[in-house]
Design a protein around this motif. Sequence first.
Motif, PDB file in Angstrom:
ATOM      1  N   ALA A   7       1.391 -11.650   8.283  1.00 47.93           N
ATOM      2  CA  ALA A   7       0.591 -12.235   7.204  1.00 47.93           C
ATOM      3  C   ALA A   7      -0.636 -11.371   6.923  1.00 47.93           C
ATOM      4  O   ALA A   7      -1.206 -10.752   7.833  1.00 47.93           O
ATOM      5  CB  ALA A   7       0.157 -13.654   7.572  1.00 47.93           C
ATOM      6  N   ILE A   8      -1.006 -11.346   5.654  1.00 51.35           N
ATOM      7  CA  ILE A   8      -2.215 -10.637   5.218  1.00 51.35           C
ATOM      8  C   ILE A   8      -3.149 -11.711   4.654  1.00 51.35           C
ATOM      9  O   ILE A   8      -2.804 -12.377   3.677  1.00 51.35           O
ATOM     10  CB  ILE A   8      -1.879  -9.610   4.112  1.00 51.35           C
ATOM     11  N   PHE A   9      -4.294 -11.913   5.313  1.00 54.84           N
ATOM     12  CA  PHE A   9      -5.301 -12.856   4.810  1.00 54.84           C
ATOM     13  C   PHE A   9      -6.353 -12.028   4.085  1.00 54.84           C
ATOM     14  O   PHE A   9      -6.891 -11.072   4.666  1.00 54.84           O
ATOM     15  CB  PHE A   9      -5.936 -13.658   5.954  1.00 54.84           C
ATOM     16  N   VAL A  10      -6.640 -12.393   2.852  1.00 53.68           N
ATOM     17  CA  VAL A  10      -7.528 -11.535   2.081  1.00 53.68           C
ATOM     18  C   VAL A  10      -8.579 -12.345   1.324  1.00 53.68           C
ATOM     19  O   VAL A  10      -8.266 -13.308   0.628  1.00 53.68           O
ATOM     20  CB  VAL A  10      -6.706 -10.597   1.153  1.00 53.68           C
ATOM     21  N   ASP A  11      -9.816 -11.949   1.515  1.00 51.98           N
ATOM     22  CA  ASP A  11     -10.944 -12.531   0.798  1.00 51.98           C
ATOM     23  C   ASP A  11     -10.891 -12.041  -0.662  1.00 51.98           C
ATOM     24  O   ASP A  11     -10.251 -11.024  -0.952  1.00 51.98           O
ATOM     25  CB  ASP A  11     -12.225 -12.040   1.501  1.00 51.98           C
ATOM     26  N   LEU A  12     -11.563 -12.753  -1.558  1.00 55.36           N
ATOM     27  CA  LEU A  12     -11.546 -12.314  -2.973  1.00 55.36           C
ATOM     28  C   LEU A  12     -12.781 -11.491  -3.344  1.00 55.36           C
ATOM     29  O   LEU A  12     -12.701 -10.268  -3.454  1.00 55.36           O
ATOM     30  CB  LEU A  12     -11.415 -13.532  -3.903  1.00 55.36           C
TER      31      LEU A  12
END
Length: 282
Positions: A7-12
Amino acid sequence: MGFKYKAIFVDLDGTLLNSKKIISQRNLKCLNEFSENGIHVVIATGRTLKSVKKVTEGLKINSPIITLNGNDIRNSMDGYSMMLSYIDNSLKKTIFSMCKNILNGNSDYSIENILFDTSNGFYCLNPKLLNTNEFSSHYDSNIKELDLDNPPKESVVSFLFLLTPDSNRNNFLMEQTKIFEPHGAKFCTFNGWPWIELGSPKVNKGTAMQYVCDYLGIQIKDVIAFGDGENDVEMLAEAGLGVAMANADTHALKIAKAKALSNDEDGVSVFLEHLKQAGNIQ
Ligand code: G3H
Ligand code: MG
């Protein structure tokens, strides 16, 4: 795909979005490819779902979305709240009392406006002073007037307030932080956003990441996470690989294990492409 992470968790803001608040074509293409290949792409932001949708057109993802810094986790872009966290009553009372104290003139600061995001819509101290254009892109329009003598009984998800321009915001944050520390709560502020926010101290993007990983049936060590701000610290610290952007603040840079190029240099996709090329595959 054989990518090392599941999984890739990414802030905006400051991470996937460039300074024009747009996801570049390179970032879009890269994340869409990962998603098509079965890697979960999870947005983790301080924004509301409404304002996430405004900036993520073209992103073809079907994973949960972490909004409001983990206070509201949605099952998908159009979906329902899987997990909604509320500020507890004791903290709520402390917040009301701080507001009343300032509004009664018993401090060096003045409040221009207050917003409570509750289980039953928004309460606002001065609805007429709301910049409706600014707010309509972030929040739904169901706004009721806030009367601090008869505070809302509803559960509060997050609390936002705005000091008057002549109030010293930094001094305020330093002083008031001491009041909230016993509750474990801390203010959240963002560059270019004048409102000061406070949510449940029990949740953050790190706890939300754990919740989403459990839901997806994956382990946190199998997550790569990208962020740029203080609200990303727990997520960057706990992920298998926490990556701070070159434009990140000192909190995020200090905790992250790796550094990507800036958000204006497509840092997220450049980092992920590099990982693939460097043979970070299973
Ligand atoms: O209100 C939200 C701020 O712009 C932070 O958003 O968590 O995506 O950086 P972010
Ligand atoms: Mg950010």
